[in-house]
Design a protein around this motif. Structure first.
Motif, PDB file in Angstrom:
ATOM      1  N   LEU A   1       0.819  -1.138   0.119  1.00 41.95           N
ATOM      2  CA  LEU A   1       0.067   0.030   0.039  1.00 41.95           C
ATOM      3  C   LEU A   1       0.916   1.269  -0.010  1.00 41.95           C
ATOM      4  N   ALA A   2       2.054   1.109   0.779  1.00 45.36           N
ATOM      5  CA  ALA A   2       2.833   2.433   0.925  1.00 45.36           C
ATOM      6  C   ALA A   2       3.544   2.558  -0.242  1.00 45.36           C
ATOM      7  N   THR A   3       3.904   1.464  -1.066  1.00 50.35           N
ATOM      8  CA  THR A   3       4.691   2.063  -2.232  1.00 50.35           C
ATOM      9  C   THR A   3       4.161   2.068  -3.337  1.00 50.35           C
ATOM     10  N   VAL A   4       2.588   1.471  -3.310  1.00 50.96           N
ATOM     11  CA  VAL A   4       1.833   2.008  -4.483  1.00 50.96           C
ATOM     12  C   VAL A   4       1.290   3.418  -4.330  1.00 50.96           C
ATOM     13  N   ALA A   5       0.956   3.628  -3.175  1.00 51.65           N
ATOM     14  CA  ALA A   5       0.616   5.115  -2.871  1.00 51.65           C
ATOM     15  C   ALA A   5       1.467   6.035  -3.409  1.00 51.65           C
ATOM     16  N   ALA A   6       2.972   5.737  -3.006  1.00 52.64           N
ATOM     17  CA  ALA A   6       4.025   6.764  -3.517  1.00 52.64           C
ATOM     18  C   ALA A   6       4.197   6.817  -5.064  1.00 52.64           C
ATOM     19  N   GLY A   7       4.195   5.624  -5.584  1.00 51.57           N
ATOM     20  CA  GLY A   7       4.491   5.557  -7.020  1.00 51.57           C
ATOM     21  C   GLY A   7       3.358   5.885  -7.897  1.00 51.57           C
ATOM     22  N   SER A   8       2.038   5.675  -7.312  1.00 52.91           N
ATOM     23  CA  SER A   8       0.801   6.161  -7.838  1.00 52.91           C
ATOM     24  C   SER A   8       0.918   7.683  -7.901  1.00 52.91           C
TER      25      SER A   8
ATOM     26  N   VAL B   1      -8.909   6.756  -6.900  1.00 53.32           N
ATOM     27  CA  VAL B   1      -9.194   5.622  -7.930  1.00 53.32           C
ATOM     28  C   VAL B   1      -7.890   5.123  -8.596  1.00 53.32           C
ATOM     29  N   PHE B   2      -7.288   6.000  -9.120  1.00 52.92           N
ATOM     30  CA  PHE B   2      -5.922   5.560 -10.040  1.00 52.92           C
ATOM     31  C   PHE B   2      -5.130   4.689  -9.045  1.00 52.92           C
ATOM     32  N   GLY B   3      -4.790   5.269  -7.713  1.00 52.27           N
ATOM     33  CA  GLY B   3      -3.763   4.315  -6.944  1.00 52.27           C
ATOM     34  C   GLY B   3      -4.620   2.923  -6.540  1.00 52.27           C
ATOM     35  N   GLY B   4      -5.844   2.845  -6.297  1.00 51.63           N
ATOM     36  CA  GLY B   4      -6.697   1.978  -6.046  1.00 51.63           C
ATOM     37  C   GLY B   4      -6.674   0.797  -7.129  1.00 51.63           C
ATOM     38  N   VAL B   5      -6.654   1.210  -8.506  1.00 52.51           N
ATOM     39  CA  VAL B   5      -6.487   0.367  -9.541  1.00 52.51           C
ATOM     40  C   VAL B   5      -5.143  -0.334  -9.378  1.00 52.51           C
ATOM     41  N   LEU B   6      -3.980   0.613  -9.540  1.00 53.01           N
ATOM     42  CA  LEU B   6      -2.717   0.067  -9.359  1.00 53.01           C
ATOM     43  C   LEU B   6      -2.481  -0.829  -8.259  1.00 53.01           C
ATOM     44  N   TRP B   7      -3.087  -0.453  -6.972  1.00 48.27           N
ATOM     45  CA  TRP B   7      -2.792  -1.603  -5.791  1.00 48.27           C
ATOM     46  C   TRP B   7      -3.500  -2.723  -6.329  1.00 48.27           C
ATOM     47  N   GLY B   8      -4.563  -2.904  -6.929  1.00 54.67           N
ATOM     48  CA  GLY B   8      -5.305  -4.044  -7.062  1.00 54.67           C
ATOM     49  C   GLY B   8      -4.393  -4.976  -8.101  1.00 54.67           C
ATOM     50  N   SER B   9      -3.715  -4.322  -8.969  1.00 54.41           N
ATOM     51  CA  SER B   9      -2.818  -4.716  -9.953  1.00 54.41           C
ATOM     52  C   SER B   9      -1.795  -5.258  -9.273  1.00 54.41           C
ATOM     53  N   TYR B  10      -1.017  -4.601  -8.295  1.00 53.66           N
ATOM     54  CA  TYR B  10       0.157  -4.892  -7.701  1.00 53.66           C
ATOM     55  C   TYR B  10      -0.080  -6.461  -6.678  1.00 53.66           C
ATOM     56  N   LEU B  11      -1.330  -6.226  -5.916  1.00 51.95           N
ATOM     57  CA  LEU B  11      -1.705  -7.468  -5.354  1.00 51.95           C
ATOM     58  C   LEU B  11      -1.903  -8.720  -6.177  1.00 51.95           C
ATOM     59  N   LEU B  12      -2.581  -8.447  -7.344  1.00 51.60           N
ATOM     60  CA  LEU B  12      -2.650  -9.479  -8.182  1.00 51.60           C
ATOM     61  C   LEU B  12      -1.168 -10.341  -8.624  1.00 51.60           C
ATOM     62  N   ALA B  13      -0.331  -9.343  -9.024  1.00 53.50           N
ATOM     63  CA  ALA B  13       0.926  -9.889  -9.468  1.00 53.50           C
ATOM     64  C   ALA B  13       1.775 -10.589  -8.285  1.00 53.50           C
ATOM     65  N   GLU B  14       1.442 -10.026  -7.140  1.00 52.03           N
ATOM     66  CA  GLU B  14       2.111 -10.584  -5.981  1.00 52.03           C
ATOM     67  C   GLU B  14       1.576 -11.944  -5.710  1.00 52.03           C
ATOM     68  N   GLN B  15       0.325 -11.991  -5.740  1.00 53.10           N
ATOM     69  CA  GLN B  15      -0.325 -13.462  -5.502  1.00 53.10           C
ATOM     70  C   GLN B  15       0.100 -14.465  -6.578  1.00 53.10           C
ATOM     71  N   GLN B  16       0.139 -14.002  -7.582  1.00 57.76           N
ATOM     72  CA  GLN B  16       0.521 -15.010  -8.901  1.00 57.76           C
ATOM     73  C   GLN B  16       2.018 -15.206  -8.543  1.00 57.76           C
ATOM     74  N   THR B  17       2.686 -14.761  -8.254  1.00 58.58           N
ATOM     75  CA  THR B  17       4.406 -14.788  -8.016  1.00 58.58           C
ATOM     76  C   THR B  17       4.405 -15.852  -7.093  1.00 58.58           C
ATOM     77  N   ILE B  18       3.502 -15.804  -5.952  1.00 57.04           N
ATOM     78  CA  ILE B  18       3.589 -16.519  -4.743  1.00 57.04           C
ATOM     79  C   ILE B  18       3.247 -17.859  -5.124  1.00 57.04           C
ATOM     80  N   ALA B  19       2.171 -18.023  -5.991  1.00 59.57           N
ATOM     81  CA  ALA B  19       1.682 -19.300  -6.436  1.00 59.57           C
ATOM     82  C   ALA B  19       2.607 -19.977  -7.322  1.00 59.57           C
ATOM     83  N   LEU B  20       3.157 -19.315  -7.977  1.00 54.25           N
ATOM     84  CA  LEU B  20       4.485 -19.773  -8.990  1.00 54.25           C
ATOM     85  C   LEU B  20       5.462 -20.371  -8.107  1.00 54.25           C
ATOM     86  N   LEU B  21       5.758 -19.767  -7.143  1.00 51.01           N
ATOM     87  CA  LEU B  21       7.124 -19.961  -6.112  1.00 51.01           C
ATOM     88  C   LEU B  21       6.890 -21.299  -5.342  1.00 51.01           C
ATOM     89  N   MET B  22       5.515 -21.588  -5.429  1.00 53.05           N
ATOM     90  CA  MET B  22       4.941 -22.909  -4.836  1.00 53.05           C
ATOM     91  C   MET B  22       5.752 -24.204  -5.351  1.00 53.05           C
TER      92      MET B  22
END
Length: 609
Positions: free
Chosen positions: A437-444, A461-482
């Motif tokens: 949340l902190a890194t997306v708030a600063a970057g957005s 809205v802009f930050g919320g959309v990017l935060w959702g995208s950030y969480l999606l990529a994070e969870q996807q990578t965690i699943a792959l790292l399994m």
């Protein structure tokens, strides 16, 4: 009958497993080469003694430890009794510990923190409140680690690290401790120190220590109470080390006075592969030694030991920690590993907090002062693409490089029965959300400056959309790292998937006009589809949904042909934003389900060994 002075008894253990390496496809589909690894193994392990299993590579030492710890893959038959009861996996996890050949600790934790958090994960809250700190201080002294108590794990030398790895299991105060090659690769002084520490622990606490060694030194001979020589899964001798010389002399193999008896008889029980003739000769001799011990060696195997010390009560194992205590300890450990001032911790802090804002600053420098450009819509379409792509790629890189060490530690601790995957993942997400949340708030906020928008609501809205995208990529990578061990492979796979989302659902890289309808509808299942619509409504207000110009087509993701127009905005922009965040959150639940699914043994093994 099992005597009262026995901790562990093995009777007639046969074990079959994989004997030759195979490809990953063969391991996945079960077509592996199997054979008999252990053949009629019978051992007795008593309290207060150090039992050494000696053998060359391929003799079955590690397989024996895996069978005892109930981790072996393959068919096993025979009796394994622990204090007179059948040894199950749950019983082993409660009362025993296993120091594997390779253990991955968290590099940025200090020596004291590593032992302290392990103690908290292994004992109940009331017990640990009064004993854990004392136990940690005592363990640091027993392991001769007082001088490096505040040093990070990454700064320890091989001897100190090996002692710490052993201490991670000793702090649990197990009744039976298994160690796989605890002195491999160490200098003579470190080897002597470790064996003497284990011998002192066994005698003082009345515990049993079972370890394997491939190259035993003569100076550790006095610390080994019992020994077993293995070759190709057969036992050539098992019994007290002080009777070993007597036994081999009685069957015609006396040890020269200038030789190390452990190495001498280990060489005697090793197949010579330098030539075919030597192989046949040594193999025949080993078979004769095995048969000889079966016929006359039983008296040595069951020889009465010195009066065993009484077992002291294991206070740390008497009460299991609650789910709340486990969660709190895991969270505190994550915080300590990140905020400790070490290269590892600083690197993680940089990735979690600064990587995305730095990327956003680079994009800001490229698009600065372009608001008056005649191709304003094209610029905004580029901003949309770079915003999504940068969010995906920085989240993927950050997650892959920061999560992998905790992933590996989880696999090893879960195998010990400390906690499960869902608990670990939930705690990690609670720890990661404030950083994301902190890194997306600063970057957005930096990217927001070049979008042409001005209101705080638009930025939210802009930050919320990017935060959702950030969480999606994070969870996807965690699943792959399994299932993917190497971080680089997980990064590449995750980035390819994110690009696919952008192509199918974003309408930024390619308009929907040339996409088959089945792919078009597939895009509706991606978070990127709703995220791009939420941003397009604010970046391109008032533009039509069909018959778009080439510029508008690229930006909005609409279609040029009226015959294939879909109601991309059948919901309001607010609902598009809610769906974007909802799909990102739903991916978290799917990742939790993945961590509950059984995986092939060879996938789990590569994270645990």
């Amino acid at each position: 009958m099992v005597g009262n002075d026995l901790i562990l008894e093995l009777r007639g253990i046969f074990h079959s497993g994989q004997v030759e390496p195979s490809s990953w496809t063969q391991r996945l589909f079960g077509s592996v080469e199997t054979g008999l690894i252990l053949k009629d193994i019978s051992l007795e392990i008593k309290p207060g003694e150090v039992f050494a299993v000696l053998g060359s590579k391929g003799s079955g030492k590690r397989a024996l430890l895996d069978v005892i710890s109930r981790r072996a893959q393959g068919a096993t038959r025979g009796q394994i009794l622990f204090e007179g009861n059948p040894l199950t996996l749950s019983l082993f996890q409660r009362a025993c510990s296993y120091v594997t050949y390779r253990t991955d600790l968290i590099p940025s934790l200090t020596t004291e923190q590593t032992l302290y958090y392990t103690a908290n994960l292994s004992s109940g809250e009331k017990v640990c409140r009064y004993t854990c700190s004392t136990r940690v201080r005592q363990m640091l002294g027993d392991l001769a680690l007082n001088q490096v108590a505040q040093h990070s794990v990454a700064s320890l030398n091989p001897s100190q690290l090996r002692r710490l790895v052993i201490g991670v299991q000793l702090i649990k105060d197990p009744v039976l401790l298994l160690l796989d090659e605890p002195t491999a690769g160490l200098d003579p002084l470190s080897t002597y120190l470790i064996i003497s520490i284990l011998s002192s622990y066994a005698r003082r606490r009345g515990r049993a220590v079972l370890l394997t060694m491939e190259k035993p030194r003569s100076d550790v001979f006095p610390f080994l109470d019992r020994a077993a020589f293995l070759c190709l899964g057969d036992i050539l001798y098992t019994g007290p080390t002080r009777l070993m010389l007597e036994y081999f002399s009685s069957i015609g193999f006396p040890c020269p006075t200038t030789e190390n008896p452990l190495m001498y008889y280990l060489c005697l029980s090793t197949v010579d592969r330098r030539s075919r003739e030597r192989f046949l000769e040594s193999h025949t001799q080993i078979l004769e030694l095995v048969d000889k011990f079966k016929s006359v060696g039983n008296a040595y195997a069951t020889h009465s030991h010195i009066q065993p010390p009484s077992l002291t009560k294991s206070h740390l194992r008497s009460v299991r920690p609650s789910c709340f205590q486990l969660s709190t300890t895991l969270y505190q450990r994550l915080l300590a590993s990140t905020f400790n001032i070490t290269p590892f911790g600083l690197n993680h802090m940089f990735l979690r907090l600064a990587l995305f804002p730095i990327y956003a600053l680079l994009i800001f420098m490229i698009y600065f002062n372009v608001s008056g450009h005649e191709h304003k819509d094209v610029n905004r379409a580029g901003i949309m693409f770079f915003s999504f792509f940068g969010t995906y790629i920085t989240s993927t890189i950050t997650t892959a490089l920061t999560f992998s060490i905790f992933r590996t530690r989880y696999y090893q601790e879960a195998q010990e029965g400390i906690y499960g995957g869902p608990l670990f993942l939930i705690v990690y997400l609670l720890f990661s959300v404030p950083f994301s949340l902190a890194t997306v708030a600063a970057g957005s906020r930096i990217l927001f400056q070049v979008t042409g928008l001005t209101t705080v609501e638009d930025w939210a809205v802009f930050g919320g959309v990017l935060w959702g995208s950030y969480l999606l990529a994070e969870q996807q990578t965690i699943a792959l790292l399994m299932v993917v061990k190497r971080e680089f492979n997980a990064i590449i796979a995750s980035i390819y998937l994110c690009l696919l989302y952008l192509i199918l659902g974003g309408g930024i890289l390619r308009s929907f006009g040339g996409v088959p309808e089945w792919l078009l509808y597939t895009g509706y299942a991606t978070q990127t589809h709703y995220a791009s619509l939420s941003l397009a409504d604010r970046l391109f207000p008032g533009l039509p949904l069909s018959n778009c110009s080439s510029v508008q087509l690229s930006a909005l993701g609409c279609k040029a042909s009226e015959n294939h127009v879909l109601s991309h905005r059948s919901t309001s922009p607010a609902w598009d934003l809610a769906l974007s965040l909802g799909l990102s959150s739903a991916f978290i639940l799917s990742t939790l389900v993945i961590y509950l699914m059984p995986l092939p043994a060879f996938i789990k093994a590569k994270f645990r060994q």
